[in-house]
Scaffold this motif. Structure first.
Motif, PDB file in Angstrom:
ATOM      1  N   GLY A 166      -2.716  -3.641  -8.391  1.00  0.00           N
ATOM      2  CA  GLY A 166      -3.721  -3.930  -7.218  1.00  0.00           C
ATOM      3  C   GLY A 166      -4.027  -5.421  -7.529  1.00  0.00           C
ATOM      4  O   GLY A 166      -4.189  -6.294  -6.559  1.00  0.00           O
ATOM      5  N   GLY A 241      -8.060  -5.390  -8.744  1.00  0.00           N
ATOM      6  CA  GLY A 241      -7.512  -4.523  -7.860  1.00  0.00           C
ATOM      7  C   GLY A 241      -8.430  -3.788  -6.966  1.00  0.00           C
ATOM      8  O   GLY A 241      -7.971  -3.774  -5.682  1.00  0.00           O
ATOM      9  N   VAL A 265      -3.184   2.044  -3.726  1.00  0.00           N
ATOM     10  CA  VAL A 265      -2.310   1.053  -4.283  1.00  0.00           C
ATOM     11  C   VAL A 265      -0.736   1.560  -4.208  1.00  0.00           C
ATOM     12  O   VAL A 265       0.245   1.468  -3.200  1.00  0.00           O
ATOM     13  CB  VAL A 265      -2.546   0.698  -5.659  1.00  0.00           C
ATOM     14  CG1 VAL A 265      -1.675  -0.288  -6.104  1.00  0.00           C
ATOM     15  CG2 VAL A 265      -4.017   0.239  -6.025  1.00  0.00           C
TER      16      VAL A 265
END
Length: 287
Positions: A166, A241, A265
């Motif tokens: 991320g 992230g 993700v």
């Protein structure tokens, strides 16, 4: 037959496994959604305070090495039986009674919702897990340490993998356009310190296993510090992230923080890793 002593990897695995749980991951999302990336500063300050606390607990352990029961026995020596009873009931018994049952139920309910084609109630999965953990403990601390090492390092590795993916924008999901910093005011950063402390609570539970650790006076404090720092590094990547893949308002409202992040993700691999990470906390019942 002499029982094998635990090494530094087992201490670190114990610390990581005791600290990280669903409630811990939920706190990351709440803090990050409140002020954005400056929550990293809050986490670093909380980690530093917890490292100092861990060293203080290790000093108590060195002064009273025969009191391997941890904080309750230290409190008994310092303040007497009444305060010790309050600490034990409030800090251990109540917590484990509530959290242990809810986390076991969460494990069973999750498997039931995933394995929809299998007509097995969630309570059955929970009972099987508890019996499995009981059996591992009956084989001694060495056997449980081997299993815990695999699970704990798998946990920290999976979360670190998700965080790095991320943070570097390597995920297959859509990158979210949003401000990384929601507030950089010192008052806002320091006001979340109480929340950030929940990200590191639990490392003191390493103390009761110090009698099974070789050269415990050096390895126990070192293991505590490494556990806290490893978790901080993982959490920093996860927060970065979050800023790339998860809208802040969704983080604030969601009760499944890592699951939400992992789906954004790498959809397939990430969702499996998130399921593994979110339900690692059921192993705390046996730690």
């Amino acid at each position: 037959m002499q029982e094998k002593k635990l090494g530094l990897p087992s201490i670190v695995a114990t610390g990581v496994g005791l600290i990280i749980a669903t409630s811990c991951l939920l706190s990351i999302g709440q803090g990050a959604s409140a002020i954005g990336l400056p929550f990293i500063i809050t986490m670093a300050i909380a980690c530093a305070f917890n490292i100092l606390t861990a060293f203080s607990i290790c000093e108590l352990n060195a002064l009273m090495p025969n009191l391997t029961g941890g904080m309750a026995q230290y409190t008994l020596a310092c303040f007497g039986p009444f305060v010790s009873i309050v600490i034990t009931v409030g800090g251990y018994l109540t917590c484990q009674t509530i959290m242990g049952s809810s986390e076991a139920a969460m494990f069973g309910n999750t498997l039931s919702s995933v394995l929809t084609g299998v007509p097995i109630p969630g309570s059955v999965y929970s009972v099987v897990l508890i019996l499995l953990l009981l059996g591992l403990n009956l084989f001694g601390v060495d056997m449980f340490a081997k299993v815990q090492n695999i699970v704990a390092y798998g946990l920290i590795g999976s979360l670190l993998f998700l965080g790095i993916m991320g943070a570097l924008k390597l995920g297959t999901g859509e990158v979210v356009e949003q401000p990384a910093v929601l507030s950089s005011k010192p008052g806002d950063v320091f006001s979340l310190l109480g929340l950030a402390f929940f990200l590191f609570i639990g490392v003191e539970f390493i103390v009761p296993i110090s009698a099974q650790v070789k050269n415990s006076r050096k390895k126990v404090p070192l293991g505590m510090a490494i556990s806290l720092l490893a978790i901080l590094v993982m959490q920093i990547f996860v927060v970065i992230g979050f800023s790339h893949y998860t809208p802040w308002d969704e983080l604030q409202d969601s009760g499944h923080i890592v699951w939400l992040f992992a789906l954004r993700v790498p959809p397939m691999t990430g969702s499996l890793l998130a399921q593994y990470a979110e339900h690692r906390d059921v192993f705390h019942c046996a730690d």
